[in-house]
Scaffold this active site. Structure first.
Site, mmCIF file in Angstrom:
data_model
loop_
_atom_site.group_PDB
_atom_site.id
_atom_site.type_symbol
_atom_site.label_atom_id
_atom_site.label_comp_id
_atom_site.label_asym_id
_atom_site.label_seq_id
_atom_site.Cartn_x
_atom_site.Cartn_y
_atom_site.Cartn_z
ATOM 1 N N SER B 152 6.746 -14.633 12.751
ATOM 2 C CA SER B 152 7.775 -14.600 11.717
ATOM 3 C C SER B 152 8.322 -16.014 11.469
ATOM 4 O O SER B 152 7.541 -16.931 11.200
ATOM 5 C CB SER B 152 8.879 -13.628 12.160
ATOM 6 O OG SER B 152 9.754 -13.349 11.123
ATOM 7 N N ARG B 222 22.775 -7.141 9.885
ATOM 8 C CA ARG B 222 21.750 -6.671 10.813
ATOM 9 C C ARG B 222 21.095 -5.379 10.335
ATOM 10 O O ARG B 222 19.893 -5.187 10.475
ATOM 11 C CB ARG B 222 22.373 -6.457 12.200
ATOM 12 C CG ARG B 222 21.408 -5.986 13.257
ATOM 13 C CD ARG B 222 20.270 -6.961 13.424
ATOM 14 N NE ARG B 222 19.451 -6.635 14.579
ATOM 15 C CZ ARG B 222 18.312 -7.223 14.859
ATOM 16 N NH1 ARG B 222 17.865 -8.176 14.074
ATOM 17 N NH2 ARG B 222 17.630 -6.886 15.924
ATOM 18 N N ASP B 324 3.400 -4.483 7.484
ATOM 19 C CA ASP B 324 4.487 -5.455 7.400
ATOM 20 C C ASP B 324 4.696 -5.801 5.933
ATOM 21 O O ASP B 324 3.895 -6.502 5.329
ATOM 22 C CB ASP B 324 4.109 -6.705 8.209
ATOM 23 C CG ASP B 324 5.209 -7.759 8.224
ATOM 24 O OD1 ASP B 324 6.215 -7.593 7.494
ATOM 25 O OD2 ASP B 324 5.061 -8.725 8.984
ATOM 26 N N HIS B 357 6.964 -5.135 10.303
ATOM 27 C CA HIS B 357 7.110 -6.518 10.760
ATOM 28 C C HIS B 357 7.318 -6.599 12.276
ATOM 29 O O HIS B 357 6.833 -7.520 12.934
ATOM 30 C CB HIS B 357 8.282 -7.164 10.024
ATOM 31 C CG HIS B 357 8.439 -8.626 10.291
ATOM 32 N ND1 HIS B 357 7.438 -9.537 10.036
ATOM 33 C CD2 HIS B 357 9.475 -9.348 10.801
ATOM 34 C CE1 HIS B 357 7.859 -10.755 10.370
ATOM 35 N NE2 HIS B 357 9.080 -10.661 10.838
ATOM 36 N N ASP B 358 8.040 -5.634 12.820
ATOM 37 C CA ASP B 358 8.338 -5.636 14.255
ATOM 38 C C ASP B 358 7.089 -5.582 15.132
ATOM 39 O O ASP B 358 7.171 -5.846 16.335
ATOM 40 C CB ASP B 358 9.231 -4.439 14.614
ATOM 41 C CG ASP B 358 10.699 -4.854 14.652
ATOM 42 O OD1 ASP B 358 10.987 -6.040 14.432
ATOM 43 O OD2 ASP B 358 11.548 -3.973 14.906
#
Lengths: 193, 388
Positions: B152, B222, B324, B357-358
Site C-alpha cells: 500500500s 477510520r 482490492d 486491500h487488506d
C-alpha cells in the site's frame, strides 16, 4: 513439454534474443533460453502454481490473462514471442496471433496437430481422439481450439503473417515430410509481412 | 520455523542536522524510531528495508518482551523461517517522520518555537520519508539494500526508493500499491480529513493544548478507511445484513433508530473507529493521507510513468489482489507496463484473493509463497554473488 521438444523449440530462438513467452507454464523453456542462449525476457502465465514455479526459477513472470490482450507490451518490443501449447487454450486465438506479430519481430507457435494420423484414425472410428498429446475427453478438454498444421497456414495467410519456418514435432524429433499427417505437434515461425 | 517468538526491541536514532523537505520546509533535531531483526552480514549486503503503510510503524515483526499480543504488523511475513527470513536477512522497520509511533511528529516539540508542532508540523511526502530512511541507512553503514519491501503506502515508498536512490536498491517488492491515487481514492481521504478537521475538538490542530482529542473525527475517518480496505464479498460474508441480537429479538425485528447500532457491520465499524481514535494522532492522519494524495512520480514527467521509471535499476516483484478496489490490479499493471517499457526485470503476481486491500496483511498461501520464493532468489544471489 518434453526435454527434446523444449530443445527443438529453443533451437529456433536466436542467441541473446529478448523473448516473451506467452503461457510460459513453469518457466522451463525461458530458464533454458536464459542459461544456454543468453536470452532475456518475460513469461506470461495465469496459473498460480506455474507463476510460483517461475519465481522460484528466477524467471521474470507476469500473471496476466492472455484473453484480455497484450496491451501492456509495446509494439515490436521483443525479438521473439513464443506461444507454445497456448493458442489452443485461448478464446481469442486469432487476436492473440495478431498481437504476437505486433509485439514481437518473430513469432513461434506450437500447438497439437489435430490432423495427426492417430487422431484421424480415432475420428474414422467415430470417436474424438484421446491420446498422450490430447489426453482429455471431448467434454472436459482445456483445448478449446483444435486445428491442424494446414489450418494454421490458412490462418497465418489471412492475418498477413509470413511463415519463415514450419515443421512438425513428433517425440521431440523434427518432421518435415507430411507433418500434417505424421506429427503430433505443429510448429510455425513467422513474421509480419 | 522457530517456536519461540522473536523478541523485538525498539530503537531510536537522533538526527541533529536539518532535513530539507520537498515543500522547502525543514525539520531538525528529529528522531526516527526503528527496529531491526536478524544480523547484518560482514559486507552489509543482506539488509531489507520494510516501509510501513498508513497506520503502522517500525514494529514490523516479533513481539515485545513480556507483552502479550504485541506482534508486529507484518509478523506473518517476517521472521525466522518466514517468507522474509531473518535467519538470512537483516530486516529494518522504520517509523516515518510525522508519525505518532515514536518518530518525530506533530505531538513533539518544535525546537524552533519550543511549542508542540500540532498542525504546524511540516507537510511530509513519500519522497521525504525515503530520504529520511536513507539517512538512517547511512548511519547503519548500509549502502545498498538487498531489497526494499512495502504494501500500500509502503509500496509507494519502495517504488520511490528505486526512483530516488536507484543505485541503493537491488530488489523492490511492491505489494497492493499504485503509482498514484485515483480521484476516488483522494476523495475518500478527503472525507476522512474533513471528519477530523470539522470535529469541534480539533482546534485547528492544536488540540493537545486543550487537553482533548478529536475522537469523533478520527472514528469516522477510520470507518471510511476501513470500508475501503475490505471487499464487498468479505463484508457480506462476515456481517451480511445480520442484525444485532438485541434488535433481532425486538417484536418488530427493527428498532427504528438512527442512533443505535442495529446491523452487525455498524457495530464492527464503530468498534474499529473507537479503537483507532484511542491510539492514533489526528494530525498524523492528516499528514499521511496528504502524502498518499501527493505521491505521483510521473507528475514531473508530464504523467508519463515509463519516462519516470527510466532511471530505475532495481529488479521488481509486484503483487496485487483481484478484489482490492482501492489499489486495484489495474494500477499494478500500470507499473508493470512502465517497467516493461524500460526493459526492467519484473515479475508480477495477481493473487485471486477475496479479502480486498487488506489481503496484503493476511495469510494467503499463494501470496506468501511467491514472496518467499522471490526472497529465496535474492538470498541465493547474496550467497553466490551471482545475479539470479
Amino acid at each position: 513439454m518434453t526435454n527434446s521438444t523444449l530443445k527443438a523449440i529453443a533451437a529456433l530462438v536466436p542467441q541473446g534474443s529478448r523473448v516473451l513467452d506467452l503461457g510460459c507454464g513453469d518457466g522451463a523453456l525461458l530458464a533454458h533460453l536464459q542459461q544456454h542462449k543468453g536470452c532475456t525476457g518475460y513469461g506470461v502465465e495465469l496459473d498460480d502454481t506455474n507463476v510460483h514455479a517461475c519465481v522460484q526459477r528466477g524467471v521474470n513472470v507476469l500473471q496476466l490473462n492472455l484473453d484480455l490482450g497484450l496491451s501492456v507490451f509495446a509494439d515490436q518490443s521483443f525479438d521473439v514471442v513464443l506461444q507454445i501449447d497456448t493458442l489452443q487454450h485461448l478464446r481469442n486465438a486469432e487476436t492473440m496471433l495478431r498481437e504476437t506479430a505486433r509485439v514481437g519481430k518473430t513469432g513461434i507457435v506450437a500447438f497439437p496437430n489435430f490432423a495427426h494420423w492417430p487422431n484421424r484414425l480415432s475420428i474414422l472410428q467415430g470417436r474424438m481422439p484421446v491420446t498422450k498429446r490430447l489426453p482429455y475427453q471431448w467434454y472436459d478438454t482445456p483445448n478449446i481450439r483444435v486445428g491442424t498444421f494446414k489450418d494454421f497456414e490458412v490462418l497465418a495467410e489471412k492475418n498477413g503473417l509470413q511463415v519463415t519456418d514450419a515443421f512438425g514435432l513428433q517425440d521431440g524429433q523434427r518432421v518435415d515430410t507430411w507433418p500434417n499427417l505424421l506429427a503430433g505437434t505443429a510448429v510455425f515461425k513467422f513474421e509480419r509481412s | 520455523m522457530s517456536s519461540q517468538p522473536m523478541i523485538a526491541t525498539p530503537q531510536a536514532m537522533h538526527f541533529a542536522d536539518a532535513l530539507v523537505l520537498q515543500s522547502g520546509a525543514s525539520v531538525r533535531d528529529y528522531t526516527l524510531a526503528y527496529e531491526t531483526y536478524g544480523t547484518l552480514n560482514a559486507d552489509k549486503s543482506n539488509a531489507v528495508l520494510v516501509c510501513h503503510a498508513l497506520n503502522a510503524s517500525h514494529h514490523v515483526a516479533g513481539v515485545y518482551e513480556g507483552q502479550a499480543n504485541s506482534e508486529g504488523w507484518w509478523d506473518n511475513m517476517i521472521g525466522p523461517g518466514k517468507p522474509v527470513d531473518t535467519n538470512q536477512f537483516f530486516v529494518i522497520g522504520v517509523n516515518n517522520l510525522g508519525s505518532c509511533f515514536g518518530s518525530t511528529g506533530p505531538m513533539h516539540t518544535d525546537p524552533d518555537t519550543g511549542k508542540v508542532y500540532g498542525a504546524d508540523f511540516p507537510v511530509v511526502t513519500v519522497e521525504d520519508w525515503v530520504n529520511a530512511q536513507a539517512l538512517l541507512l547511512d548511519r547503519l553503514g548500509i549502502h545498498q539494500l538487498a531489497a526494499v519491501l512495502g504494501g500500500s503506502l509502503g509500496g509507494m515508498q519502495a517504488l520511490s526508493w528505486t526512483l530516488q536512490h536507484p543505485e541503493r536498491v537491488k530488489h523492490a517488492v511492491v505489494v497492493a500499491s499504485a503509482p498514484n491515487l485515483t480521484a476516488e481514492n483522494i476523495a475518500f481521504n478527503e472525507v476522512a480529513r474533513r471528519a477530523i478537521v470539522t470535529d469541534p475538538d480539533f482546534h485547528g490542530g492544536h488540540f493537545y493544548a486543550h487537553g482533548v482529542v478529536p475522537k469523533r473525527g478520527l472514528r469516522i475517518a477510520r470507518m471510511v478507511g476501513h470500508i475501503t480496505y475490505l471487499s464487498d464479498d468479505v463484508m457480506n460474508e462476515k456481517f451480511g445484513r445480520e442484525l444485532r441480537e438485541a434488535v433481532a429479538h425486538n417484536a418488530t425485528g427493527y428498532k427504528y433508530s438512527t442512533q443505535d447500532i442495529e446491523f452487525q457491520i455498524e457495530s464492527y465499524l464503530r468498534y474499529q473507529g473507537d479503537k483507532f481514535s484511542e491510539y492514533f494522532d489526528a494530525n498524523t492522519y492528516l499528514l499521511i493521507t496528504r502524502a498518499l494524495d501527493y505521491f505521483d512520480p510521473a507528475r514531473a514527467f508530464g504523467g508519463d510513468l515509463s519516462a519516470a521509471f527510466a532511471r530505475t535499476q532495481a529488479k521488481y516483484l509486484l503483487v496485487s489482489f483481484t478484489t482490492d478496489w482501492r489499489f486495484s490490479p489495474a494500477r499494478s499493471r500500470e507499473m508493470v507496463q512502465a517497467l516493461l517499457d524500460n526493459q526492467r526485470d519484473v515479475s508480477y503476481a495477481e493473487i485471486d484473493a477475496p479479502h480486498g486491500h487488506d489481503a496484503f496483511l493476511l495469510d494467503d498461501a499463494r501470496y506468501m509463497n511467491v514472496v518467499r520464493s522471490y526472497f529465496a532468489r535474492i538470498g541465493q544471489e547474496l550467497s553466490t554473488g551471482v545475479a539470479a
